[in-house]
Design a protein around this motif. Structure first.
Motif, PDB file in Angstrom:
ATOM      1  N   UNK A 348       0.831  -1.197   0.000  1.00 17.57           N
ATOM      2  CA  UNK A 348       0.000   0.000   0.000  1.00 17.57           C
ATOM      3  C   UNK A 348       0.869   1.252   0.000  1.00 17.57           C
ATOM      4  N   UNK A 349       1.990   1.197   0.720  1.00 22.45           N
ATOM      5  CA  UNK A 349       2.925   2.328   0.697  1.00 22.45           C
ATOM      6  C   UNK A 349       3.546   2.488  -0.691  1.00 22.45           C
ATOM      7  N   UNK A 350       3.831   1.356  -1.354  1.00 22.84           N
ATOM      8  CA  UNK A 350       4.356   1.439  -2.716  1.00 22.84           C
ATOM      9  C   UNK A 350       3.316   2.023  -3.669  1.00 22.84           C
ATOM     10  N   UNK A 351       2.074   1.649  -3.462  1.00 23.28           N
ATOM     11  CA  UNK A 351       1.009   2.124  -4.336  1.00 23.28           C
ATOM     12  C   UNK A 351       0.846   3.624  -4.227  1.00 23.28           C
ATOM     13  N   UNK A 352       0.828   4.127  -3.015  1.00 25.21           N
ATOM     14  CA  UNK A 352       0.664   5.563  -2.810  1.00 25.21           C
ATOM     15  C   UNK A 352       1.206   5.921  -1.430  1.00 25.21           C
ATOM     16  N   UNK A 353       2.384   6.479  -1.411  1.00 26.54           N
ATOM     17  CA  UNK A 353       3.023   6.797  -0.131  1.00 26.54           C
ATOM     18  C   UNK A 353       2.317   7.919   0.617  1.00 26.54           C
ATOM     19  N   UNK A 354       1.387   8.612  -0.033  1.00 26.74           N
ATOM     20  CA  UNK A 354       0.647   9.676   0.648  1.00 26.74           C
ATOM     21  C   UNK A 354      -0.567   9.146   1.408  1.00 26.74           C
ATOM     22  N   UNK A 355      -0.928   7.876   1.197  1.00 32.22           N
ATOM     23  CA  UNK A 355      -2.066   7.310   1.907  1.00 32.22           C
ATOM     24  C   UNK A 355      -1.761   7.221   3.397  1.00 32.22           C
ATOM     25  N   UNK A 356      -2.641   7.730   4.219  1.00 34.34           N
ATOM     26  CA  UNK A 356      -2.453   7.723   5.661  1.00 34.34           C
ATOM     27  C   UNK A 356      -2.702   6.327   6.217  1.00 34.34           C
ATOM     28  N   UNK A 357      -1.724   5.791   6.955  1.00 31.13           N
ATOM     29  CA  UNK A 357      -1.889   4.504   7.630  1.00 31.13           C
ATOM     30  C   UNK A 357      -2.268   4.761   9.085  1.00 31.13           C
ATOM     31  N   UNK A 358      -3.437   4.284   9.475  1.00 29.43           N
ATOM     32  CA  UNK A 358      -3.915   4.492  10.835  1.00 29.43           C
ATOM     33  C   UNK A 358      -3.145   3.601  11.808  1.00 29.43           C
ATOM     34  N   UNK A 359      -2.982   4.087  13.033  1.00 27.82           N
ATOM     35  CA  UNK A 359      -2.236   3.336  14.046  1.00 27.82           C
ATOM     36  C   UNK A 359      -3.132   2.421  14.863  1.00 27.82           C
ATOM     37  N   UNK A 360      -4.434   2.722  14.899  1.00 23.27           N
ATOM     38  CA  UNK A 360      -5.355   1.906  15.689  1.00 23.27           C
ATOM     39  C   UNK A 360      -6.759   2.012  15.103  1.00 23.27           C
ATOM     40  N   UNK A 361      -7.627   1.057  15.418  1.00 20.39           N
ATOM     41  CA  UNK A 361      -9.001   1.112  14.906  1.00 20.39           C
ATOM     42  C   UNK A 361      -9.702   2.390  15.328  1.00 20.39           C
ATOM     43  N   UNK A 362     -10.496   2.955  14.430  1.00 18.41           N
ATOM     44  CA  UNK A 362     -11.252   4.161  14.732  1.00 18.41           C
ATOM     45  C   UNK A 362     -10.588   5.440  14.287  1.00 18.41           C
TER      46      UNK A 362
END
Length: 780
Positions: A348-362
């Motif tokens: 997913x980071x390779x696909x788009x490094x600007x996509x925000x990865x959440x640290x926890x549910x919610x």
């Protein structure tokens, strides 16, 4: 400033000149008049738009220059050595299909097409697309240097293409825009393999080859129009050819499968260059895949497809699309194992490094975790409020549930409470399956409900007395876990689902699931509870043929309704047709059902061609290790050769693109030691991420989700594959399902091979092995 457009071409960028190619294209983005670029037309080219540019003394960039407005557009076709680039430049043409308006780069001469099949050095990756390698010579028995007389195996006969009734070459041209000569050749092919080898692999336009493959599996012309989005006409009013092409590339739905708009973005240019051919999945989607990744639906959606058809790619694009549509959206991207979840996060980071990865549910962004990690996080988040849910699922209130129950609790429960249980039912395998498939999904907490519950599909009848005896053991198991403050993975999922269903707010707006066929009923009910029912709530990717864990489940029994919202991918992007045909032979002779309980077909095709699988029988295990060592020596790249030379010799481009797969961890470690004694070093891979440097040895289970250019399946003999099923003797249904999982495991292992597949065994070959007309099997 010129606008750059990247064209999808296999082997379109020699990895040796990535940095220089980026520097060249970065300058081109500034101005095509800068000194040193040497943008020049080619005398005698079939397309006057074609240009070459000087990357360095030895390499040239081939591109098409389009003039539409004040600034030029450059369609980048690829970077090759000087002579090869000039030859390609003379014989490629960029045009717009007169029937459907799709922009096409056409390889006018077949010889040029053939030169475009050299693969770039790959990394082990979950994503498809590579090219074929030449056929290596099948090894002989190392002990005698004579051909081995193998034990007979069932033969799978090649089948003819399943064209729609009444299909003609004229209809293919008029309705779809397929080249008339290509259409005639395709319809004349006598078998599916001949269609791929003699016609599809020689197609001069890639999308036309893919369309023919869909038709060959029984799709209608109308289906193909929808699949390639040719049913969505694009009105282009411009009169000059260049402007029409630019408009078509920019606006035609089908163009996104072959062209990627770089514009003037240096950062995107760098990502494209660094990814090379292996990054094609990031840029180009089949129009049908894009429809699934970006479409909107009124509820849960299921996407199925065989190994290598791009389900994971679609799942990644889906998660990214949802995040881009609404930066505040809370999205879960999940799968069965932690290793696969880590792969999803990295890709997913390779696909788009600007996509925000959440640290926890919610949290806003994409939360990427294995399903068991998510259940743990939800139970932890509930805290002491989890007690009511625990009581509803397990029958007694408690708050300590995060620790994992040891497997020995079942054995202790049988010893303590199993006196009245018939001997054939007093096994951990039977009781765990009964608990997972019947008790937990039905939230059974007392013997009266268990005595009355339907046990569909369990395969062994239980009268009232036997049910009471079974319940006594289950009750003892729960009591022991209660005292220890532990739960197993399925109990956590069931508890977390129960707690979520009692909450007003759900932690996610969208849930995207990959490898859903391996999830249990409790997992699926938990995923259903993570997101409120509504538009684009659940997106489920699955393939029943790759179910190597757990038992069969049906989505509707888990509260998930996908009726009318289910589709299947059939085009394989990873495996050659030769390897794919052989692997599908493993599936034959068994009944498969999907997550809706419907019969699952296994008709898949690949446009890629390569060597037939190599089958190597051995008299003893020692002989088998000798043969394996020699095979790996033949496959290892020569350090003094460039990738093209290694490829032409049948060798792998990198050592770590070779994998040896075995049934279990014990055999893996035995293999590593045996090969070391023979002077061949391989790296054992367990939970860690595969690293470069050496061929990789891993279990068939661990290899799921990865791919390699060269794969050896070792030890595929009776007694090892399938493993002993004695523990399932209690229930014929459980035994049949366990054998189905074993068959799926060998299929998964075989489809890890992109180009070259070899299979060895000692003694009697496994009953699961097929032999097709295209398998290389030594004979006397």
């Amino acid at each position: 400033m010129p606008t750059l457009i990247w064209s999808k071409v296999k082997d379109g960028l020699d990895p040796a000149v990535k940095k220089k190619a980026y520097a060249f294209l970065e300058k081109l983005q500034e101005s095509d008049k800068l000194p040193g670029l040497h943008i020049e037309p080619i005398v005698g080219s079939v397309d006057p738009r074609v240009r070459t540019g000087r990357v360095d003394d030895k390499f040239r960039c081939v591109m098409f220059k389009l003039v539409a407005g004040d600034e030029p557009f450059y369609v980048i076709h690829g970077v090759w050595s000087h002579d090869k680039a000039n030859a390609i430049a003379q014989q490629v043409r960029l045009s717009m299909n007169p029937i459907n308006g799709v922009p096409e780069v056409e390889r006018v001469l077949e010889e040029i097409q053939a030169t475009a099949r050299t693969p770039a050095p790959p990394e082990p990756t979950a994503l498809p697309d590579a090219a074929a390698t030449p056929e290596p010579t099948a090894p002989l028995d190392p002990a005698s240097a004579e051909p081995v007389d193998p034990a007979p195996l069932p033969v799978v006969v090649a089948s003819p293409p399943r064209w729609p009734a009444g299909l003609t070459a004229d209809a293919l041209h008029r309705e779809l825009g397929i080249d008339p000569q290509l259409a005639e050749a395709a319809l004349a092919a006598s078998t599916e393999d001949a269609l791929v080898d003699d016609v599809i692999s020689r197609a001069r336009v890639e999308w036309q080859a893919d369309a023919l493959l869909e038709l060959a599996t029984g799709s209608s012309i109308a289906d193909v129009k929808v699949s390639f989005r040719l049913d969505e006409p694009v009105a282009i009013d411009k009169t000059d050819d260049d402007t029409q092409l630019v408009e078509s590339i920019n606006r035609h739905p089908a163009a996104q499968s072959s062209f990627h708009w770089l514009g003037t973005d240096n950062a995107e240019l760098r990502r494209v260059i660094e990814a090379g051919d292996l990054g094609a999945w990031r840029l180009f989607l089949h129009p049908e895949q894009r429809r699934y990744a970006e479409g909107s639906r009124n509820g849960a959606f299921r996407l199925s497809g065989g190994a290598g058809t791009g389900k994971t790619v679609v799942a990644l694009h889906r998660a990214r699309f949802l995040a881009a549509q609404n930066p505040q959206a809370r999205i879960l991207l999940s799968t069965f194992t932690r290793n696969l979840a880590d792969d999803l996060a990295a890709n997913l980071r390779k696909l788009d490094e600007t996509t925000t990865l959440a640290a926890r549910p919610g949290e806003p962004g994409v939360f990427v975790r294995g399903v068991d990690q998510v259940t743990w996080a939800v139970v932890q988040r509930a805290g002491d409020d989890i007690a009511d849910a625990v009581e509803a699922v397990l029958g007694a209130r408690r708050t300590e549930v995060l620790k994992r129950s040891p497997d020995r609790l079942w054995d202790e429960a049988i010893d303590d409470a199993g006196a009245a249980l018939p001997r054939e039912l007093a096994t951990r395998t039977f009781l765990e399956a009964e608990y997972t498939q019947v008790v937990l999904p039905n939230r059974i907490t007392d013997p009266r409900k268990y005595v009355r519950v339907r046990r569909a599909g369990r395969g062994v009848a239980l009268d009232r007395a036997k049910r009471v005896a079974v319940w006594n053991v289950i009750d003892a198991y729960r009591a022991k876990a209660h005292a220890a403050g532990t739960t197993n993975f399925d109990e956590k999922a069931a508890i977390a689902a129960q707690w979520l269903e009692s909450q007003d707010e759900r932690p996610f707006d969208h849930v995207v699931v990959d490898e859903a066929q391996d999830l249990t009923a409790s997992h699926l009910r938990f995923l259903r509870a993570l997101v409120a029912e509504g538009a684009d709530d659940l997106f489920i990717c699955e393939d029943s043929h790759q179910r190597i864990y757990g038992q069969k489940v049906t989505l509707s029994h888990c509260g998930i309704n996908v009726r009318g919202r289910a589709r299947r991918l059939t085009l394989n992007y990873r495996t050659t047709q030769q390897n794919l045909s052989w692997a599908m032979g493993i599936l034959s002779g068994a009944n498969w059902t999907d997550l809706e309980g419907e019969t699952e077909a296994h008709t898949y095709h690949s446009a890629r061609t390569g060597p037939v699988p190599i089958l190597i029988p051995a008299a003893t295990v020692t002989d088998e290790f000798d043969a394996a060592a020699q095979l790996l020596r033949d496959w290892l790249p020569h350090p003094d050769s460039d990738p093209a030379q290694n490829q032409s010799a049948g060798r792998a481009p990198e050592a770590h693109s070779i994998a040896v797969l075995v049934r279990d961890k014990y055999r893996r470690e035995t293999l590593v030691a045996a090969l070391a004694e023979r002077g061949v070093t391989v790296r054992s891979v367990d939970r860690e991420t595969p690293r470069p440097g050496f061929p990789l040895a891993m279990t068939m289970h661990r290899a799921k989700g990865l791919e390699f250019t060269h794969v050896l399946l070792l030890g595929v003999q009776e007694g090892s594959v399938p493993k002993s099923l004695r523990e399932y003797d209690t229930s014929e249904a459980d035994k049949a399902d366990a054998l189905l999982r074993e068959r799926a495991l060998v299929y998964v292992a075989a489809t890890r091979a992109r180009d070259v597949l070899a299979v060895t065994w000692s003694g009697k070959p496994s009953q699961l092995l097929p032999v097709t007309s295209g398998a290389s099997l030594p004979s006397s």
